[in-house]
Write an enzyme that holds these catalytic residues in place. Structure first.
Site, mmCIF file in Angstrom:
data_model
loop_
_atom_site.group_PDB
_atom_site.id
_atom_site.type_symbol
_atom_site.label_atom_id
_atom_site.label_comp_id
_atom_site.label_asym_id
_atom_site.label_seq_id
_atom_site.Cartn_x
_atom_site.Cartn_y
_atom_site.Cartn_z
ATOM 1 N N ASP A 173 -3.305 2.579 -5.784
ATOM 2 C CA ASP A 173 -2.156 2.623 -4.874
ATOM 3 C C ASP A 173 -2.042 1.394 -3.978
ATOM 4 O OD1 ASP A 173 -4.385 3.062 -3.392
ATOM 5 O OD2 ASP A 173 -3.617 4.780 -2.293
ATOM 6 N N GLU A 174 -2.675 0.303 -4.349
ATOM 7 C CA GLU A 174 -2.801 -0.811 -3.416
ATOM 8 C C GLU A 174 -2.917 -2.139 -4.173
ATOM 9 O OE1 GLU A 174 -6.249 -1.868 -0.238
ATOM 10 O OE2 GLU A 174 -6.028 0.204 -0.887
ATOM 11 N N ASP A 188 0.845 -1.190 0.000
ATOM 12 C CA ASP A 188 0.000 0.000 0.000
ATOM 13 C C ASP A 188 0.890 1.253 0.000
ATOM 14 O OD1 ASP A 188 -2.094 1.765 0.310
ATOM 15 O OD2 ASP A 188 -3.039 0.642 1.937
#
Length: 434
Positions: free
Chosen positions: A103-104, A13
């Site tokens: 983003d993960e 993350d």
DNA sequence: TCTGGGGTCCTAGGACCC
DNA sequence: TCTGGGGTCCTAGGACCC
């Protein structure tokens, strides 16, 4: 699936993603409180969060909380480009990568151990390579299940690594706040707190009958499987979207016939365009109208034939919005309109008939007894789509002047947040408070 | 001086059919 | 006269996530 062996699931993350990119691009921002977005904060750096600035907060309030706050407009193309480079780094360890947002991502490194060593070492070198090759901080959680790996990465933030070995799971979870559990938000947290339950450890000793009554079957099930260390979800590519929508905040506006027709036209244009790009159409059209007190009212209509024509969608949605307004005569202003299409099916043929006939407020007559208008609409939509495919989305389209009020969000940000429709492509969504 | 935009899923109730 | 149960589809609202 609860893996039989060790902890091989990684949750990676990126920390305060948009804000970190800004600090990467402009070194003078490093160490300073940064907020992306002007009218509303879309993302905040950790320095800004230290003063209480969070995503979704009005810009004026953020600046009041944090006098040294630097506000930047946002480099949305860079967010997309750098995220792709991070994913390349992740894929250099294993092909089993499930992206859950821009983003993960989850990784299963069970098959990568012989090549790269134990998961903890993989996680450490992954973090180092993202830092060295892309320049961004990324936190990683390692555990036996996705749920637990995600909790671990939250605990690891910022810029950290947390490994939960199988024999430590209970001790790791017990003191953590219930809010870290997936599906437990402010409302559920408050309800649990009212019963004296604040930690995951306390949850584990609460009878499941009680949890089910208090929280509903679904959330209770999540908690039970977490406690039992069973996670039915393996690491897999995400499903494609089940609905496509768009909404626009308007400030406080009198919902005139013209405002409704123009705004809904813009939203329908976005939604229908995305549907056609994906070769999809939908039978259920839902509109949302938000009023001054920020409470909103929705109205859904399901039609026999799937819709993907811009004009048809605009007409259905406009009528629905007016039905909401008529049902709430006391409301003087609206603050947001939204249009969404669900019940998606692959689009097979022309849409030859319209679901209704009659006048559309602001849009003139929609009478089309022979269905010929439907065919013409399909043709003109296709023409617009073709021009856009060559020259970009902004080359043709509805006038967006109505949305030119303060606080509107850049077009590029909307596009970043879109989830691909159909085709089982990667899911890409915007980052949250992280 | 007020609060973005994209989604998912759950729940409860009603209509309708067999 | 009164009344069953299951299943499906739809709608509205809300919680939640990023």
């Amino acid at each position: 699936m609860a893996p039989g062996g060790g902890a091989t699931i990684l949750h990676a993350d990126l920390d305060a993603y948009y804000a970190s990119v800004e600090q990467l691009l402009d070194p003078s921002l490093r160490g300073r409180p940064v907020a992306v977005g002007g009218g509303v904060v879309l993302a905040a750096s950790y320095e800004a969060r230290a003063c209480g600035v969070v995503a979704g907060m009005p810009g004026w309030r953020a600046r009041r909380l944090c006098p040294g706050l630097v506000t930047v407009g946002g480099h949305f193309a860079e967010y997309q480009r750098l995220a792709e480079r991070v994913v390349e780094v992740l894929r250099s360890f294993t092909p089993v990568v499930e992206r859950v947002s821009i983003d993960e991502a989850f990784l299963d490194v069970a098959g990568a151990r012989r090549l790269f060593g134990p998961p903890a070492r993989i996680a450490a070198s992954l973090r180092r390579r993202v830092r060295d090759q892309v320049g961004l901080p990324i936190s990683v959680g390692v555990a036996r299940t996705k749920h637990l790996a995600k909790i671990a990465s939250q605990v690891a933030k910022p810029d950290g690594l947390v490994v939960v070995e199988p024999d430590e799971e209970g001790r790791f979870l017990a003191p953590l706040p219930v809010g870290l559990v997936w599906g437990v938000g402010p409302a559920t947290r408050a309800r649990l707190a009212a019963s004296g339950i604040d930690t995951i450890g306390q949850l584990a000793t609460t009878p499941s009958v009680f949890l089910e009554r208090a929280l509903g079957q679904a959330v209770a099930g999540t908690l039970t499987s977490l406690a039992a260390n069973v996670d039915p979800r393996g690491v897999a590519p995400g499903r494609s979207a089940r609905s496509v929508g768009a909404q626009a905040a308007l400030g406080r506006r009198i919902p005139s016939t013209e405002l409704v027709w123009t705004t809904v036209g813009y939203l329908a244009d976005r939604v229908a365009g995305r549907l056609r790009d994906a070769g999809q159409a939908g039978r259920t059209v839902t509109v949302r109208v938000r009023f001054a007190d920020l409470r909103s009212c929705t109205r859904a209509v399901t039609v026999p034939r799937p819709v993907s024509a811009t004009r048809t969608l605009a007409e259905l949605a406009t009528v629905a919005v007016h039905e909401v307004l008529e049902a709430r005569p006391a409301e003087r202003v609206v603050t947001l309109l939204g249009v969404s299409v669900g019940n998606l099916v692959p689009e097979k043929t022309l849409q030859l008939s319209l679901p209704f006939t009659g006048d559309v407020p602001g849009g003139g007559p929609a009478t089309d007894p022979g269905g010929r208008l439907g065919a013409r609409r399909w043709g003109s939509d296709r023409a617009v789509d073709a021009v856009r495919a060559r020259f970009g989305r902004g080359s043709v389209g509805y006038a967006r002047v109505i949305l030119g009020h303060e606080g509107g969000v850049p077009e590029a940000f909307r596009e970043l947040a879109e989830r691909p429709v159909g085709g089982g492509a990667q899911r890409v969504r915007s980052p949250g408070a992280g």
